[in-house]
Design a protein around this motif. Structure first.
Motif, PDB file in Angstrom:
ATOM      1  N   VAL A 170       0.578  -1.332   0.202  1.00  0.00           N
ATOM      2  CA  VAL A 170       0.213  -0.064  -0.151  1.00  0.00           C
ATOM      3  C   VAL A 170       1.019   0.779   0.439  1.00  0.00           C
ATOM      4  CG1 VAL A 170      -1.402   1.636   1.653  1.00  0.00           C
ATOM      5  CG2 VAL A 170      -1.857  -1.260   1.174  1.00  0.00           C
ATOM      6  N   TYR A 171       1.432   1.328   0.900  1.00  0.00           N
ATOM      7  CA  TYR A 171       2.609   2.590   0.774  1.00  0.00           C
ATOM      8  C   TYR A 171       3.698   2.386  -0.111  1.00  0.00           C
ATOM      9  CZ  TYR A 171       1.755   3.087   5.779  1.00  0.00           C
ATOM     10  OH  TYR A 171       0.671   3.840   6.979  1.00  0.00           O
ATOM     11  N   LYS A 172       3.967   1.136  -0.827  1.00  0.00           N
ATOM     12  CA  LYS A 172       4.951   1.617  -2.118  1.00  0.00           C
ATOM     13  C   LYS A 172       4.216   1.909  -3.251  1.00  0.00           C
ATOM     14  CE  LYS A 172       7.770  -1.243  -4.951  1.00  0.00           C
ATOM     15  NZ  LYS A 172       8.434  -2.626  -5.081  1.00  0.00           N
ATOM     16  N   SER A 173       2.659   1.586  -3.342  1.00  0.00           N
ATOM     17  CA  SER A 173       1.794   2.141  -4.193  1.00  0.00           C
ATOM     18  C   SER A 173       1.917   3.886  -4.066  1.00  0.00           C
ATOM     19  CB  SER A 173       0.465   1.531  -4.292  1.00  0.00           C
ATOM     20  OG  SER A 173      -0.363   1.992  -3.055  1.00  0.00           O
ATOM     21  N   LEU A 174       2.189   4.740  -3.091  1.00  0.00           N
ATOM     22  CA  LEU A 174       1.986   6.024  -3.155  1.00  0.00           C
ATOM     23  C   LEU A 174       3.285   6.341  -3.012  1.00  0.00           C
ATOM     24  CD1 LEU A 174      -0.339   5.710  -0.347  1.00  0.00           C
ATOM     25  CD2 LEU A 174      -0.775   6.401  -3.078  1.00  0.00           C
ATOM     26  N   GLY A 175       4.660   5.633  -3.394  1.00  0.00           N
ATOM     27  CA  GLY A 175       5.813   6.032  -3.542  1.00  0.00           C
ATOM     28  C   GLY A 175       6.269   6.203  -2.150  1.00  0.00           C
ATOM     29  N   LEU A 176       6.023   5.456  -1.127  1.00  0.00           N
ATOM     30  CA  LEU A 176       6.762   5.591   0.163  1.00  0.00           C
ATOM     31  C   LEU A 176       7.038   4.325   0.578  1.00  0.00           C
ATOM     32  CD1 LEU A 176       3.082   8.064   1.990  1.00  0.00           C
ATOM     33  CD2 LEU A 176       5.706   8.675   0.900  1.00  0.00           C
ATOM     34  N   PRO A 177       8.189   4.387   1.252  1.00  0.00           N
ATOM     35  CA  PRO A 177       8.309   3.093   2.269  1.00  0.00           C
ATOM     36  C   PRO A 177       7.507   3.037   3.854  1.00  0.00           C
ATOM     37  CG  PRO A 177       9.800   5.173   3.045  1.00  0.00           C
ATOM     38  CD  PRO A 177       8.886   5.318   1.798  1.00  0.00           C
ATOM     39  N   TRP A 178       7.613   1.830   3.670  1.00  0.00           N
ATOM     40  CA  TRP A 178       6.728   0.961   4.843  1.00  0.00           C
ATOM     41  C   TRP A 178       6.642   2.606   6.171  1.00  0.00           C
ATOM     42  CZ3 TRP A 178       7.523  -0.328   9.946  1.00  0.00           C
ATOM     43  CH2 TRP A 178       6.952  -1.261   9.916  1.00  0.00           C
ATOM     44  N   ILE A 179       6.055   2.581   6.681  1.00  0.00           N
ATOM     45  CA  ILE A 179       6.039   3.359   8.290  1.00  0.00           C
ATOM     46  C   ILE A 179       5.700   2.948   9.574  1.00  0.00           C
ATOM     47  CG2 ILE A 179       5.154   5.724   9.565  1.00  0.00           C
ATOM     48  CD1 ILE A 179       4.509   6.953   6.490  1.00  0.00           C
ATOM     49  N   PRO A 180       6.590   2.743  10.009  1.00  0.00           N
ATOM     50  CA  PRO A 180       6.433   2.155  11.587  1.00  0.00           C
ATOM     51  C   PRO A 180       4.624   2.357  12.057  1.00  0.00           C
ATOM     52  CG  PRO A 180       8.476   2.576  11.631  1.00  0.00           C
ATOM     53  CD  PRO A 180       8.017   3.765  10.589  1.00  0.00           C
ATOM     54  N   PRO A 181       3.600   2.118  13.086  1.00  0.00           N
ATOM     55  CA  PRO A 181       2.751   2.384  12.741  1.00  0.00           C
ATOM     56  C   PRO A 181       3.211   2.895  14.179  1.00  0.00           C
ATOM     57  CG  PRO A 181       2.616  -0.295  12.850  1.00  0.00           C
ATOM     58  CD  PRO A 181       4.433  -0.096  12.532  1.00  0.00           C
ATOM     59  N   GLU A 182       3.605   2.983  15.334  1.00  0.00           N
ATOM     60  CA  GLU A 182       3.788   4.143  16.691  1.00  0.00           C
ATOM     61  C   GLU A 182       4.064   5.639  15.457  1.00  0.00           C
ATOM     62  OE1 GLU A 182       5.977   1.855  15.586  1.00  0.00           O
ATOM     63  OE2 GLU A 182       6.302   0.384  17.964  1.00  0.00           O
ATOM     64  N   LEU A 183       4.451   6.069  14.571  1.00  0.00           N
ATOM     65  CA  LEU A 183       4.814   6.985  14.253  1.00  0.00           C
ATOM     66  C   LEU A 183       4.040   7.982  13.582  1.00  0.00           C
ATOM     67  CD1 LEU A 183       8.438   6.820  11.744  1.00  0.00           C
ATOM     68  CD2 LEU A 183       8.082   7.665  14.359  1.00  0.00           C
ATOM     69  N   ARG A 184       3.110   6.739  13.031  1.00  0.00           N
ATOM     70  CA  ARG A 184       1.787   7.266  12.212  1.00  0.00           C
ATOM     71  C   ARG A 184       0.532   7.721  13.055  1.00  0.00           C
ATOM     72  NH1 ARG A 184      -0.031   0.990   9.725  1.00  0.00           N
ATOM     73  NH2 ARG A 184       2.251   0.896   9.015  1.00  0.00           N
ATOM     74  N   GLU A 185       1.383   9.064  13.437  1.00  0.00           N
ATOM     75  CA  GLU A 185      -0.203  10.387  13.887  1.00  0.00           C
ATOM     76  C   GLU A 185       0.073  11.542  12.861  1.00  0.00           C
ATOM     77  OE1 GLU A 185      -1.113   9.717  16.407  1.00  0.00           O
ATOM     78  OE2 GLU A 185      -0.342   7.642  17.367  1.00  0.00           O
ATOM     79  N   ASP A 186       0.468  11.986  11.932  1.00  0.00           N
ATOM     80  CA  ASP A 186       0.594  12.285  10.528  1.00  0.00           C
ATOM     81  C   ASP A 186       1.664  14.081  11.663  1.00  0.00           C
ATOM     82  OD1 ASP A 186       0.126  14.863   8.922  1.00  0.00           O
ATOM     83  OD2 ASP A 186      -1.624  15.370   9.553  1.00  0.00           O
TER      84      ASP A 186
END
Length: 564
Positions: free
Chosen positions: A292-308
């Motif tokens: 999913v992240y790759k399709s947006l041109g992003l590396p996988w983001i660790p859940p702990e960081l997913r706070e915008d």
DNA sequence: GCCGTTTTCGGCCCGACTGTTTTCAGTCG
């Protein structure tokens, strides 16, 4: 004030995008981890995401006058109880407005009265069912506010996941929501599984022995309340959507929104089912999060960081931190033995620590003044140091470091004289009394303690106990600056109620070049496992391996301690 | 009100579920 304005404007029916703009700004301000007055002083308010000309002007007004005219004016025309109404589940701004206009309802009490008198069902657009739901909403609305500690949520979710894993129908399974992001408090527990046969899983889930009450039961989603009061939601998706669903259910909400905005710009659409091309709706990803992240041109983001909080921007530039891992941890910096208020002998602690694969452990009992915790007299501390040296001679594979959790007295002096501090491998200083001192006093007090050349670590720097005691007020900037300068480490205390420093402050402190230690503050062997909570805080604070002394090998740690 | 890997103007995440006003608005996550 911004939050309240959001609620008032919602009920008033203002432009939704304007409201969302305020909401976004409020959220980002809340998560600053820095005094906004400092940012204003530097003239950098508009560097805060979501803060533009308008909000910046409002903040300046608040900082200057302590008030916001627009807010006061809005509030004047608002009955004080009206905003509470939208906190009742099922009642949103539109309904609140209608109830106020037609029935003059301006508090939860009014609402309950009207519902019981069946006045609500007669209103245009509402009905008997909604009236019933509102009454139920009032009933549970108090309970909903309670959030549990991360530790409690983890202890509750693990046996459930183990049980679910045993079902042959379950393919993949993961915790989701704020629990997976390892937030310090959790509202309810989310679990996601993939399967082609959701029905069987649902059935097994609602019949678990821990379940007290079934709140909802559907084909792919069920909610239960456990005997200890926790709410658990289980959702089942098809294997091809597991990754997209996991991104969606892990959140945070603002992270998801930003991901979807980004997708939109790339002519894609992200939902819990996958990533699709806007044109033709062709699915291009969904099975795994990486995909999913790759399709947006992003590396996988660790859940702990997913706070915008900048993680998407960092990912875009390929500048995500390489977060510290539990397996990087070589020792625990804060453990109590039965010499003070701990339950276990130093030898037993050492063995348990060795079994965890540690290279070292710091035994840090309380100091003499702290009578409630059986703080050690000078005489006993000397005996203890001697005992540890002897123990180390016979111990293979792990070194016990001598330490103490020394009280910082109300004048900032330490509870042991220097000559004995110099005998210790690790000196941890901490405040255990006089929490009510002013911000200035507390700050000076800690700074003075940091002036002692034997101090290595400041433990639980804000003294908070979640659910029991507010953090004491200190000038973080001053303390972080000093910690960076002196290289006195700040503790991430991993005791479940403490988690102190917290994630935001950790991230802020890192910018000052601060080093950190994780200490479990364990008083009994089982609490050594709480190191995991400390690692979660560190990860949420964007810490890498090098930021933590716990990741040093024993020789490197000894070098570090000598250098200091 | 904010913002720019389309844009300084014209957009602003996506979908499930529910109940009610029969075609969709409101709420929630």
């Amino acid at each position: 004030m911004l939050w309240e304005m959001v609620e008032m404007l919602e009920i008033k029916g203002a432009n939704l995008f304007r409201i969302r703009a305020f909401q976004k700004a409020a959220q980002n301000i809340e998560n600053l981890g820095e005094d906004i007055a400092q940012i204003a002083k530097r003239g950098e308010l508009q560097s805060i995401p979501g803060v533009g000309k308008g909000v910046a002007k409002r903040i300046e007004e608040i900082l200057k006058t302590g008030k916001l005219k627009e807010y006061e004016k809005l509030k004047k025309g608002f009955p004080p109880g009206l905003m509470q109404i939208i906190s009742v589940p099922e009642v949103g701004p539109k309904t609140a407005r209608l109830l106020y206009d037609k029935l003059g309802i301006k508090s939860i009490k009014d609402l309950e009265k009207a519902a019981k008198a069946h006045k609500i069902q007669s209103l245009f657009g509402l009905g008997a069912k909604i009236e019933e739901n509102i009454l139920h909403g009032i009933e549970i609305h108090q309970e909903l506010k309670k959030r549990m500690l991360l530790f409690e949520a983890l202890s509750a979710v693990r046996p459930i996941i183990e049980d679910l894993k045993r079902l042959p129908e379950v393919r993949l399974i993961s915790e989701a929501g704020s629990l997976r992001r390892r937030k310090e408090t959790i509202g309810d527990i989310d679990i996601l599984t993939s399967s082609t046969r959701p029905g069987t899983i649902m059935k097994a889930f609602i019949h678990f022995p821990e379940v007290k009450e079934i709140l909802a039961k559907g084909l792919t989603k069920s909610s239960v309340r456990l005997k200890d009061g926790l709410q658990v939601d289980l959702r089942v998706v098809k294997p091809g959507s597991f990754g997209a669903a996991l991104v969606y259910f892990t959140g945070s909400k603002s992270h998801n929104i930003k991901i979807r905005e980004l997708a939109k710009k790339k002519k894609l659409k992200v939902s819990e089912y996958g990533v699709f091309r806007s044109k033709g709706n062709k699915k291009i990803a969904g099975k795994t999060e990486e995909e999913v992240y790759k399709s947006l041109g992003l590396p996988w983001i660790p859940p702990e960081l997913r706070e915008d909080q900048g993680e998407i921007e960092a990912a875009f530039k390929n500048q995500l931190p390489r977060l510290v891992k539990l397996s990087d941890i070589q020792g625990d910096f804060h453990v109590h033995s039965n010499w003070s208020d701990g339950a276990d002998s130093i030898e037993d602690i050492a063995k348990a620590a060795r079994a965890k694969g540690y290279q070292y452990i710091v035994i840090a009992d309380h100091s003499q003044s702290l009578k409630v915790a059986r703080g050690l007299s000078l005489e006993n501390l000397k005996k203890k140091i001697h005992l540890i040296h002897k123990l180390n001679n016979n111990l293979k594979g792990l070194k016990v470091l001598t330490g103490a959790e020394v009280d910082i007295k109300s004048d900032g002096s330490l509870d042991y004289p220097d000559w004995i501090l110099s005998e210790l491998d690790v000196v941890i200083a901490a405040i255990h009394s006089g929490f009510k001192q002013s911000r200035d006093q507390l700050t000076t007090r800690i700074l003075k303690a940091m002036g002692n050349k034997y101090v290595d670590i400041i433990a639980h720097p804000t003294g908070r106990l979640m659910g029991a005691r507010e953090p004491y007020e200190i000038d973080f900037d001053k303390i972080f600056k000093q910690a960076g300068l002196t290289q006195i480490a700040l503790e991430i205390n991993a005791f479940p109620q403490r988690l102190d420093l917290n994630d935001l402050n950790v991230r802020r402190a890192k910018k000052f070049g601060v080093k950190f230690t994780i200490g479990t503050d364990a008083h009994i062997l089982t609490q050594l496992a709480n190191i995991e909570l400390g690692v979660s805080v560190a990860r949420r604070g964007w810490l890498e391996k090098n930021d933590l002394l716990n990741t040093l090998s024993l020789p490197d740690l000894q070098k570090w301690l000598k250098k200091k």
